[in-house]
Design an enzyme around this catalytic site. Sequence first.
Site, PDB file in Angstrom:
ATOM      1  N   GLY A 225     -23.692  41.832  -6.370  1.00  0.00           N
ATOM      2  CA  GLY A 225     -22.985  40.586  -6.630  1.00  0.00           C
ATOM      3  C   GLY A 225     -21.528  40.850  -6.924  1.00  0.00           C
ATOM      4  O   GLY A 225     -20.903  40.106  -7.695  1.00  0.00           O
TER       5      GLY A 225
ATOM      6  N   SER B 291     -24.763  47.281  -3.406  1.00  0.00           N
ATOM      7  CA  SER B 291     -23.505  46.551  -3.285  1.00  0.00           C
ATOM      8  C   SER B 291     -22.651  46.784  -4.541  1.00  0.00           C
ATOM      9  O   SER B 291     -22.306  47.921  -4.851  1.00  0.00           O
ATOM     10  CB  SER B 291     -23.781  45.062  -3.046  1.00  0.00           C
ATOM     11  OG  SER B 291     -22.618  44.380  -2.676  1.00  0.00           O
TER      12      SER B 291
END
Length: 520
Positions: A122, A207
């Site tokens: 995120g 991520s």
Amino acid sequence: MSDVSRRAVVAGGLVLAAMPLVARAGTTGDPVVDAPAGRFQGFQSGSISTFKNIRYASAPRFMAPVAMPRATETVIAQAFGPIAPQRGGSGLQDEACQRLNIWTPGADARAKRPVMVYIHGGAYSNGTVTVPTNHGAKLAETEDVVVVTVNHRLNALGYLYLARMDPRFADSGNLGQLDLIVALQWVRDNIAAFGGDPKRVFVFGQSGGGAKIATMMGMPAAKGLFHSAATMSGQQVTASGPMNAHRRAQAYLAKLGVRENDLGALLELPVGRLIEATDATDPILGGGVYFGPVLDMKWLVRHPFWPDPNPQSNHIPMILGNTRDETRAFVPAESAKVKGLNWDNLAAAMAPELRMDLLPEWIVSEYRAHFPSDTPEQIFYRATTAGRSWPGQVIEADARAAAGAKATWVYQLDYQSPVKPERGAPHTGDIALAFGTLGAEGSITGIGPDAQRLSRQVMGAFAALARTGKPVGKGVPLWPAYTLPKRATMLFDVNSRAVNDPRKWERELFARVPYIQPGS
């Protein structure tokens, strides 16, 4: 205004009073662990004991975290706690979001199982580990490991750099990182009571989670807190420079209506206002203001992987991975941009998605010559994936190999989603494989035999690295370490196999220009 109503926010309605967390009362027969941090009562499901919502730190707003004192009463740890305040998301959001969750095959201190600590993605602004694909029961059971997942502060609350404006906030640019460091200290001090080995702590993240790990590999305060690592489509070659971070703070404060010489107002504003202002325009990148780790010369005193990998972490064995079709997660195939692609507008459509400053028209020409049978859509996804974040992973892997780091292994997820074929092998596609949560909400892997076999390979490789320092496990194909110039890469797929430098042409094409980490 009470502290609770000021600090809490419910997703979808930014300034609402806190709702009580729903947790069933402990019952006889539930597992209870007495650890240095306190006595925790979880619940049993099959062979796995689960403990949720363990608070590892507290912190005043924009201040460094402090480890929680030992709980004086038994903590009922049976329901997820609040997540970090953010745009979107679901469930209760609260500034007191420093919570971790544990899945263990048995809370016996003699077991000394490897510990696998997951940090969510995120970017640095959104996300949570409470989503179903991040639940650790399957991984813990299959690989006989202890799984820990961690939530921490994000966006302005975790990375707004105020240190040059007010000495009270000297730590503000890296608070999210400091939360993670305190969480790893909690693991070091307490995980043995849950059956884990504090000397075999493996961190993995996807991520932004991978980027947070890469950053911690360059933070002196994190030294010795983990012993192996895996980053999944996440890298941090360079951190935000302090001058750019200062300009971003100025833009954010202007949007918020707070004067730089009077930051006391930040401590009183409802958290919903702080989150609303995160859509301030970034003065360097455009778009929403970027939040991320800052080279503040206190907690982060050099870039993680520039000009070379921080020597403090070269002894840590590491896996670096990406997916073949990263950008299919960011620009859907059904979007107007992709549906309307043709050879005349491909370069213009591609340009905003690239992070490498190369002439888009030239890129299209080169790709068309190299992949003559490709459609505009196929070249769009190939080129934007290769020219977005992938070069950062290549830089990190090359840098570790050149520096003689202990060992590095690289993978590329080629497995194509059978349930959403238009997504290909997208960003986030490896999360459910790594957790074994193939049928969970949010997974696109499918639950067929191919997905199950591949998941066992990914879980097995990660757990083996945690256990032995090498991704060598039952069912895992031979995976050579990444060295120069071979660049051995595991292609995780229906038939997984190792290949040397599988995207050499694309790697060399984008290596013509320097990679500038977004936010630096």
